[in-house]
Design an enzyme around this catalytic site. Sequence first.
Site, short mmCIF file in Angstrom:
data_model
loop_
_atom_site.label_atom_id
_atom_site.label_comp_id
_atom_site.label_asym_id
_atom_site.label_seq_id
_atom_site.Cartn_x
_atom_site.Cartn_y
_atom_site.Cartn_z
N ASP A 253 23.52 -16.06 -3.90
CA ASP A 253 23.16 -17.43 -3.55
C ASP A 253 22.28 -17.40 -2.29
O ASP A 253 22.65 -16.76 -1.29
CB ASP A 253 24.47 -18.20 -3.28
N HIS A 254 21.13 -18.06 -2.33
CA HIS A 254 20.25 -18.16 -1.16
C HIS A 254 19.87 -16.82 -0.52
O HIS A 254 20.01 -16.65 0.70
CB HIS A 254 20.88 -19.05 -0.07
N ASP B 182 30.57 -25.54 -3.86
CA ASP B 182 31.25 -24.70 -2.87
C ASP B 182 32.18 -25.56 -2.02
O ASP B 182 33.39 -25.33 -1.94
CB ASP B 182 30.20 -24.00 -1.99
#
Length: 333
Positions: free
Chosen positions: A94-95, A279
């Site tokens: 993620d990211h 999240d």
Amino acid sequence: MVSYKELGLVNTREMFKKAVAGGYAIPAFNFNNMEQLQAIIQASAETKSPVILQVSKGARNYANQTLLRYMAEGAVEYAKELGWEHPQIVLHLDHGDSFELCKSCVDMGFSSVMIDASSLPYEENIALTKKVVDYAHQYDVTVEAELGVLAGVEDEVSAEESHYTRPEEVIDFATRTGCDSLAISIGTSHGAYKFKPEQCTRDPKTGRLVPPPLAFNVLHEIEKKLPGFPIVLHGSSSVPQEYVDIINAHGGKLPDAVGIPEEQLREAAKSAVCKINIDSDSRLAMTAAIRKVFDEKPGEFDPRKYLGPARDEMKKLYMHKIVNVLGSDGKAE
Ligand code: 13P
């Protein structure tokens, strides 16, 4: 170098194709500890939902990248043990913020990576995304990219102001980078405080904040430009008010926490949006359950007695998202 295929994981390609065609979205749940992972796998196995396990750079720093990778590998075996014959599990970065980080994840068995170069100027975003795509595709690892800026704070990603994705850029961006999916900005943001009170109205009965609607017009324009192309929504926690209330009633302090209403996510899931990132909601579920135990049983000091209820609460939350919001249940029989 280890291939995700040896670990029993899958990439996102087929999963997204089916989700876009079927009008549902795949849950992408972040994890950084055992209880979260157990809850995600239990919920996915029970509902037979394909699932994306997301690891952020912050999670890698917190839990150790090697450990997380083996946990994901173990998750596949655990899913089978729970009776899910053909688990469809993606391990996703993620990211990712650099080529080196993305490469290291590809080399360590991730089946999907995100390169988030959305804060760079347009041409630099294209160049970096393409570099990651060229590397990842050699190993059949899928790549998510981002155009537009989301506000909010999540681990090491933070931006004060958001700006919507410009639909006029998406064809050029997708064609020149070769990315497999595109995260867009239409008003979602990271964290438990997605909107400032001045951006919201207040429900006169409950006094709760009512957030402004997502920019569905931008989403629809993007869909028209890229028919059938997988679109991703970050920052899609709903910040359930029952968890906020439990946290605040047991010594916490989360004033005016507000998220994206689930009806809007349900609507988005029916479109080309085929991956929805969650999240904060799991953080809230965990915190609410733990605070309750600490407050009601101050003598308790066995971590299983508070992490166990936290795990159960997260499982309940994940099942709810899968069945009632994203509609991905039964899609990985
Ligand atoms: P939330 O903070 O809304 O859960 O978003 C998480 C996310 O987008 C991870 O990339």
